[in-house]
Design a protein around this motif. Structure first.
Motif, PDB file in Angstrom:
ATOM      1  N   MET A 123       0.830  -1.202   0.000  1.00 20.02           N
ATOM      2  CA  MET A 123       0.000   0.000   0.000  1.00 20.02           C
ATOM      3  C   MET A 123       0.871   1.262   0.000  1.00 20.02           C
ATOM      4  O   MET A 123       0.551   2.254  -0.667  1.00 20.02           O
ATOM      5  N   VAL A 124       1.993   1.223   0.734  1.00 23.31           N
ATOM      6  CA  VAL A 124       2.924   2.364   0.738  1.00 23.31           C
ATOM      7  C   VAL A 124       3.485   2.570  -0.661  1.00 23.31           C
ATOM      8  O   VAL A 124       3.575   3.704  -1.157  1.00 23.31           O
ATOM      9  N   ARG A 125       3.857   1.471  -1.323  1.00 18.67           N
ATOM     10  CA  ARG A 125       4.378   1.590  -2.688  1.00 18.67           C
ATOM     11  C   ARG A 125       3.307   2.099  -3.642  1.00 18.67           C
ATOM     12  O   ARG A 125       3.607   2.893  -4.543  1.00 18.67           O
ATOM     13  N   ALA A 126       2.069   1.643  -3.472  1.00 16.15           N
ATOM     14  CA  ALA A 126       0.991   2.094  -4.357  1.00 16.15           C
ATOM     15  C   ALA A 126       0.842   3.614  -4.290  1.00 16.15           C
ATOM     16  O   ALA A 126       0.698   4.281  -5.324  1.00 16.15           O
ATOM     17  N   ALA A 127       0.884   4.161  -3.091  1.00 13.45           N
ATOM     18  CA  ALA A 127       0.798   5.618  -2.937  1.00 13.45           C
ATOM     19  C   ALA A 127       2.015   6.302  -3.552  1.00 13.45           C
ATOM     20  O   ALA A 127       1.896   7.362  -4.184  1.00 13.45           O
ATOM     21  N   GLU A 166      -6.445   7.318   2.486  1.00 13.70           N
ATOM     22  CA  GLU A 166      -7.629   6.775   3.146  1.00 13.70           C
ATOM     23  C   GLU A 166      -8.176   5.569   2.389  1.00 13.70           C
ATOM     24  O   GLU A 166      -8.556   4.554   2.982  1.00 13.70           O
ATOM     25  N   ALA A 167      -8.212   5.659   1.056  1.00 14.27           N
ATOM     26  CA  ALA A 167      -8.732   4.563   0.250  1.00 14.27           C
ATOM     27  C   ALA A 167      -7.816   3.344   0.336  1.00 14.27           C
ATOM     28  O   ALA A 167      -8.289   2.201   0.400  1.00 14.27           O
ATOM     29  N   LEU A 168      -6.507   3.562   0.341  1.00 20.32           N
ATOM     30  CA  LEU A 168      -5.570   2.449   0.458  1.00 20.32           C
ATOM     31  C   LEU A 168      -5.685   1.769   1.816  1.00 20.32           C
ATOM     32  O   LEU A 168      -5.521   0.542   1.926  1.00 20.32           O
TER      33      LEU A 168
END
Length: 263
Positions: A90-94, A235-237
């Protein structure tokens, strides 16, 4: 591998063509589905490109017949089982979303085939999107039981409008190239065999434009996207991370893997 990019995984290639950098997602046998190694590489490449003093424009494409099929299903199962890996993902996605919007180089997406899920996100985060006649966009997060968090909920409404974003994110329906142009998700449609050459020609034009003017204009325009992303992305992640524990999501992924194995 181009000097300065040799730390990247072989799943993401960077080719130097004068002032152009061609970034290719390179898992053609898997339709460039994004596994852990490719996800990590897509996360870090934007900073490398931003620090490349000789680069003036970027082409983003996929090897073989797809742009990217989105998240690799086996990687998704790993995320279901490993909470720490999931949080890192999730951190990478952001970081991918912010890295692309903050990269000063103009990015031309040569969408040579299906662009699905995160594949659709990185296509739409590009500055100019060219779509091959056989290509399509789709974000099936919701259809597999996940929040459409890594770009969908934050950038689709700004690009295509809230009503259209709701319809296509909630259903996961495909958006063909002509419709993508009509919706404002792509710039134009290009014949399949001409997609890469057209992207090169456009990127070369951008590379010949005054460097500071191009980069400052791109970043100023992307202030709209940065405001759109804002706190929505994080928030979505956070909600998406919880979805991996849901039985309905896990069941749908198992069925998709079984279907792939049977084909």
């Amino acid at each position: 591998m181009t000097e300065g990019y040799d730390g990247l995984a072989p799943e993401l290639l960077v080719e130097k063509r004068g002032a152009l950098r061609v970034v290719t997602m390179n898992r053609p046998d898997a339709l460039n589905a994004i596994n852990l190694r490719l996800h990590k590489a897509i996360t870090v490449v934007w900073e490398l490109l931003s620090n490349d003093a000789e680069a003036r424009a970027v082409i983003l494409t996929g090897a073989g017949r797809a742009f990217s099929a989105g998240g690799d299903l086996h990687h998704i199962q790993d995320l279901q089982r490993d909470d720490w890996l999931r949080r890192e993902d999730m951190v990478r996605a952001a970081a991918i979303v912010r890295g692309m919007t903050e990269c000063p180089l103009p990015i031309v997406a040569a969408v040579n085939g299906p662009a699905v899920g995160l594949g659709a996100t990185v296509a739409l985060l590009s500055d100019i999107v060219l779509m091959a006649e056989s290509a399509y966009l789709s974000d099936p997060h919701v259809s597999v039981g996940l929040t459409a968090a890594d770009g969908g909920v934050s950038i689709w409404p700004w690009l295509a409008g809230l009503s259209r974003a709701k319809e296509y994110l909630l259903t996961g329906d495909r958006i063909g190239p002509q419709l993508a142009v009509q919706f404002g998700l792509a710039s134009r449609v290009v014949p399949d065999l001409a997609i890469f050459a057209e992207a090169v020609a456009l990127a070369e034009r951008l590379a010949r434009q005054p460097k500071l003017a191009v980069q400052s204009t791109k970043l100023a325009l992307n202030e709209h996207l940065r405001h759109a992303v804002g706190s929505i992305l994080d928030e979505a992640l956070e909600v998406e991370a919880r979805c991996f524990d849901e039985a309905e999501h896990q069941s749908r992924v198992e069925k998709l893997i079984a279907r792939e194995s049977a084909e």
